[in-house]
Design a protein around this motif. Sequence first.
Motif, PDB file in Angstrom:
ATOM      1  N   ASP A  37       0.822  -1.209   0.000  1.00  0.00           N
ATOM      2  CA  ASP A  37       0.000   0.000   0.000  1.00  0.00           C
ATOM      3  C   ASP A  37       0.860   1.264   0.000  1.00  0.00           C
ATOM      4  O   ASP A  37       0.577   2.223  -0.729  1.00  0.00           O
ATOM      5  CB  ASP A  37      -0.924  -0.013   1.220  1.00  0.00           C
ATOM      6  N   LYS A  38       1.897   1.257   0.800  1.00  0.00           N
ATOM      7  CA  LYS A  38       2.786   2.422   0.877  1.00  0.00           C
ATOM      8  C   LYS A  38       3.446   2.710  -0.472  1.00  0.00           C
ATOM      9  O   LYS A  38       3.483   3.865  -0.929  1.00  0.00           O
ATOM     10  CB  LYS A  38       3.849   2.179   1.949  1.00  0.00           C
ATOM     11  N   SER A  39       3.959   1.668  -1.115  1.00  0.00           N
ATOM     12  CA  SER A  39       4.624   1.838  -2.415  1.00  0.00           C
ATOM     13  C   SER A  39       3.634   2.246  -3.493  1.00  0.00           C
ATOM     14  O   SER A  39       3.949   3.076  -4.364  1.00  0.00           O
ATOM     15  CB  SER A  39       5.330   0.545  -2.816  1.00  0.00           C
ATOM     16  N   MET A  40       2.434   1.666  -3.458  1.00  0.00           N
ATOM     17  CA  MET A  40       1.432   2.014  -4.469  1.00  0.00           C
ATOM     18  C   MET A  40       1.014   3.470  -4.358  1.00  0.00           C
ATOM     19  O   MET A  40       0.838   4.157  -5.367  1.00  0.00           O
ATOM     20  CB  MET A  40       0.214   1.092  -4.341  1.00  0.00           C
ATOM     21  N   ARG A  41       0.869   3.964  -3.157  1.00  0.00           N
ATOM     22  CA  ARG A  41       0.501   5.379  -2.979  1.00  0.00           C
ATOM     23  C   ARG A  41       1.583   6.301  -3.528  1.00  0.00           C
ATOM     24  O   ARG A  41       1.290   7.390  -4.030  1.00  0.00           O
ATOM     25  CB  ARG A  41       0.265   5.670  -1.495  1.00  0.00           C
ATOM     26  N   GLN A  42       2.821   5.853  -3.454  1.00  0.00           N
ATOM     27  CA  GLN A  42       3.937   6.670  -3.913  1.00  0.00           C
ATOM     28  C   GLN A  42       4.112   6.627  -5.426  1.00  0.00           C
ATOM     29  O   GLN A  42       4.440   7.649  -6.048  1.00  0.00           O
ATOM     30  CB  GLN A  42       5.230   6.203  -3.234  1.00  0.00           C
ATOM     31  N   PHE A  43       3.868   5.460  -6.051  1.00  0.00           N
ATOM     32  CA  PHE A  43       4.202   5.295  -7.466  1.00  0.00           C
ATOM     33  C   PHE A  43       2.989   5.222  -8.397  1.00  0.00           C
ATOM     34  O   PHE A  43       3.176   5.186  -9.607  1.00  0.00           O
ATOM     35  CB  PHE A  43       5.061   4.035  -7.648  1.00  0.00           C
ATOM     36  N   LEU A  44       1.786   5.172  -7.852  1.00  0.00           N
ATOM     37  CA  LEU A  44       0.592   5.099  -8.696  1.00  0.00           C
ATOM     38  C   LEU A  44      -0.211   6.394  -8.632  1.00  0.00           C
ATOM     39  O   LEU A  44      -0.192   7.099  -7.607  1.00  0.00           O
ATOM     40  CB  LEU A  44      -0.307   3.936  -8.267  1.00  0.00           C
ATOM     41  N   THR A  45      -0.922   6.668  -9.699  1.00  0.00           N
ATOM     42  CA  THR A  45      -1.876   7.773  -9.674  1.00  0.00           C
ATOM     43  C   THR A  45      -3.031   7.391  -8.752  1.00  0.00           C
ATOM     44  O   THR A  45      -3.258   6.192  -8.506  1.00  0.00           O
ATOM     45  CB  THR A  45      -2.424   8.059 -11.075  1.00  0.00           C
ATOM     46  N   PRO A  46      -3.782   8.367  -8.231  1.00  0.00           N
ATOM     47  CA  PRO A  46      -4.914   8.038  -7.356  1.00  0.00           C
ATOM     48  C   PRO A  46      -5.909   7.084  -8.015  1.00  0.00           C
ATOM     49  O   PRO A  46      -6.438   6.182  -7.362  1.00  0.00           O
ATOM     50  CB  PRO A  46      -5.548   9.403  -7.072  1.00  0.00           C
ATOM     51  N   GLU A  47      -6.138   7.255  -9.332  1.00  0.00           N
ATOM     52  CA  GLU A  47      -7.085   6.389 -10.033  1.00  0.00           C
ATOM     53  C   GLU A  47      -6.545   4.964 -10.152  1.00  0.00           C
ATOM     54  O   GLU A  47      -7.275   3.989  -9.964  1.00  0.00           O
ATOM     55  CB  GLU A  47      -7.374   6.947 -11.439  1.00  0.00           C
ATOM     56  N   ALA A  48      -5.253   4.847 -10.452  1.00  0.00           N
ATOM     57  CA  ALA A  48      -4.643   3.522 -10.573  1.00  0.00           C
ATOM     58  C   ALA A  48      -4.607   2.821  -9.210  1.00  0.00           C
ATOM     59  O   ALA A  48      -4.881   1.621  -9.105  1.00  0.00           O
ATOM     60  CB  ALA A  48      -3.235   3.641 -11.143  1.00  0.00           C
ATOM     61  N   TYR A  49      -4.278   3.574  -8.182  1.00  0.00           N
ATOM     62  CA  TYR A  49      -4.254   3.016  -6.825  1.00  0.00           C
ATOM     63  C   TYR A  49      -5.630   2.482  -6.444  1.00  0.00           C
ATOM     64  O   TYR A  49      -5.748   1.356  -5.939  1.00  0.00           O
ATOM     65  CB  TYR A  49      -3.805   4.087  -5.836  1.00  0.00           C
ATOM     66  N   GLN A  50      -6.665   3.277  -6.698  1.00  0.00           N
ATOM     67  CA  GLN A  50      -8.019   2.855  -6.341  1.00  0.00           C
ATOM     68  C   GLN A  50      -8.449   1.638  -7.140  1.00  0.00           C
ATOM     69  O   GLN A  50      -9.185   0.770  -6.639  1.00  0.00           O
ATOM     70  CB  GLN A  50      -9.011   4.007  -6.557  1.00  0.00           C
ATOM     71  N   ALA A  51      -7.975   1.544  -8.393  1.00  0.00           N
ATOM     72  CA  ALA A  51      -8.315   0.391  -9.236  1.00  0.00           C
ATOM     73  C   ALA A  51      -7.769  -0.902  -8.634  1.00  0.00           C
ATOM     74  O   ALA A  51      -8.434  -1.942  -8.641  1.00  0.00           O
ATOM     75  CB  ALA A  51      -7.770   0.580 -10.652  1.00  0.00           C
TER      76      ALA A  51
END
Length: 728
Positions: A37-51
């Motif tokens: 979760d920590k890495s995804m928040r840093q490297f993904l856009t909000p839309e990609a993270y939510q997907a």
Amino acid sequence: MSTFRFRAIEKATSREVVKVEELGRKSLIFGDHVFNDKSMRQFLTPEAYQAVKNAQLGIKIDRKLAEYIALGMKEWALSKGVSHYTHWFQPLTGTTAEKHDAFFETQFDGDPVEKFNGSQLVQQEPDASSFPNGGIRNTFEARGYTAWDPTSPAFIFGTTLCIPTVFISYTGEALDNKTPLLKALNAIDAAATEVVKYFDKNVKKVTATLGWEQEYFLVDSALAASRPDILSTGRTLLGHTAAKGQQLDDHYFGSIPTRVLNYMRDLENHCILLGIPVKTRHNEVAPNQFELAPIFEETNLAVDHNSLLMDVMKKVAERHHFKVLFHEKPFKGVNGSGKHNNWSLATDTGVNLLSPSKTPKSNMQFLTFFINTIKAVHDNEELLRSSIASAGNEHRLGANEAPPAIISVFIGQQLTKVLEELKGVTDGKLSPEEKTDLKLNVVGKIPDVLLDNTDRNRTSPFAFTGNKWEFRAVGSTANCAGPMTVLNTIMAKQLRDFKNEVDELIEKKGMKKDEAIFNVLREYIKMTENILFEGDGYSKEWEMEAERRGLSNHKHTPDALKAKVSKKSMAIFEEMEVMNKIEMEARYEIELEEYVKRIQIEGRVLGDIAKNHVIPTAIRYQNLVIDNVKGLKEIFSDNEFEAVANEQLQIIKKISHHIANINMKVVEMTNERKAANLIEDVEMQAQAYCHKVKPYFDEIRYHSDKLEIIVDNELWTLTKYRELLFTN
């Protein structure tokens, strides 16, 4: 072991300890190599993270967003020095599989670039031709698909980004362990959520949790390399028991040897980086046997972590000059190794459904899931037994603290009394007095009962241990997905049936919800008494009693596996939409074939060692004794010779006796193996290997082990148990 080599090992392991200590507190580096979760928040856009978060709830990812997810995952991996990626999956080989592809590519103008797109993330097409398929597809049809499992995070192993995936055939059938497990977990979620709403309507999801306990042996790698049987089969096919084994109980929970502790610390460091929440380490009962256990996790993630752990353990062991033995019974006469699966159910509101509390309402909820688990095991004990059947576990079950092949349930004397009291309550609707008595004197006391319920039965294959069920019969080499798929499927089926019965009492007989629940549970208690057992699972009396109760006792793997394809089992898997008939029959065939191949390999290795190590060594020593006898003949008179040379003559005769028997038994075993190989029906072939080939193993071993204690130690070519078990 030479002094020079020991010091080299000591220096190498000391360097590893420094590396571990340099990284500091485990909490600071936990999951550093995981796309969490920590890495995804840093490297993904909000839309990609939510997907990704939505995908973890079962919502399909849009292809456009998959491109952004792949881009972010690649950038994260490159920032960690990664050069390759792979779809990491678990085919029906019992191990993991991977095919590495480089991020590096060249563009049309020849310029280099690191590339990774959405289609490469979501789906790959590895060659499936050489993986077990059980007749699902022809050998010439190589196509199989791996598809990303977003519920298990990607991780970095070495310089490779590993993406957990399912593995399916071109026609959609599962060719792996993960796909049925995910479906079983969906089934238990749906069924358990419907039942728990009787008690709490705010619950929207129920998660099956798993905490495995990995037992293993560590053997010096140089000593292991001197044993052809360990290298080829993972266990010792020959070897006389050491004078000192585990009889003093001095190894269990003892001080961990320094070299082993260095290995454990290095291993734990890797686990922490990979997000595997390892918690416990200790000496197990047998010499050179140890255990590692993590904090409980969601079952799919826990299964992935255990599969990954076994790979990591082997690689880390190489650096410490150890060989890890996962075989269920690598050494005769001491404990085998298991992988206890501790299973429970948790709600999205933070409640463990198998843990009671101080309120009667919560305790009725506990009893509902507690008793339904007993009912599920009672109704499907043969299927549960089949889920842990293997050639290795066949050696372990019923010996040296391992559970027997008879599946029974242990709940302890205190909880047995609780069920007895519940069973004795009046049928039908409860009077106000009965309700009060039930809540205060039976249900209300459950937390106190569990607090004092410290008795345990190590011979029980399925035991309640306070706030979870412990499936102790699982073997150490097993992929946890197998038993967990079965357990969660039968539990989902049982909870669905339970809800139907309760609803029927409410709708057709006008009972109140609590009364309907209690009436159904009371009937279940009466129906499941035969599966409950508190005594010694090793005793002959229990075998006879279990037979009287109608419980199965499948000691041999081919017999145990038949439950996988019974009409009853197939109906359950199909009803719960976990596997279809084709997939179940395929798994049955694959596991029978694996059993045959493992016994076949062991037979070949045993024959080779007997012919090329044991017999030549025995003859060499016998010739020395013969020369000694000849010398005595020259020195002593005929009258004196017989008395002086009697012992040597007896040794010569004993050696000849054992050599003759080994040679005869190897020839007979080889002939039986050749005959078995000609059998085309896999069921009949497995039975032949089980009952006609394998029995020779013990006979050959007996005579070889006798020679081991006769022949000069300096001549014996096989490293002995005293070195294998006591060098660390």
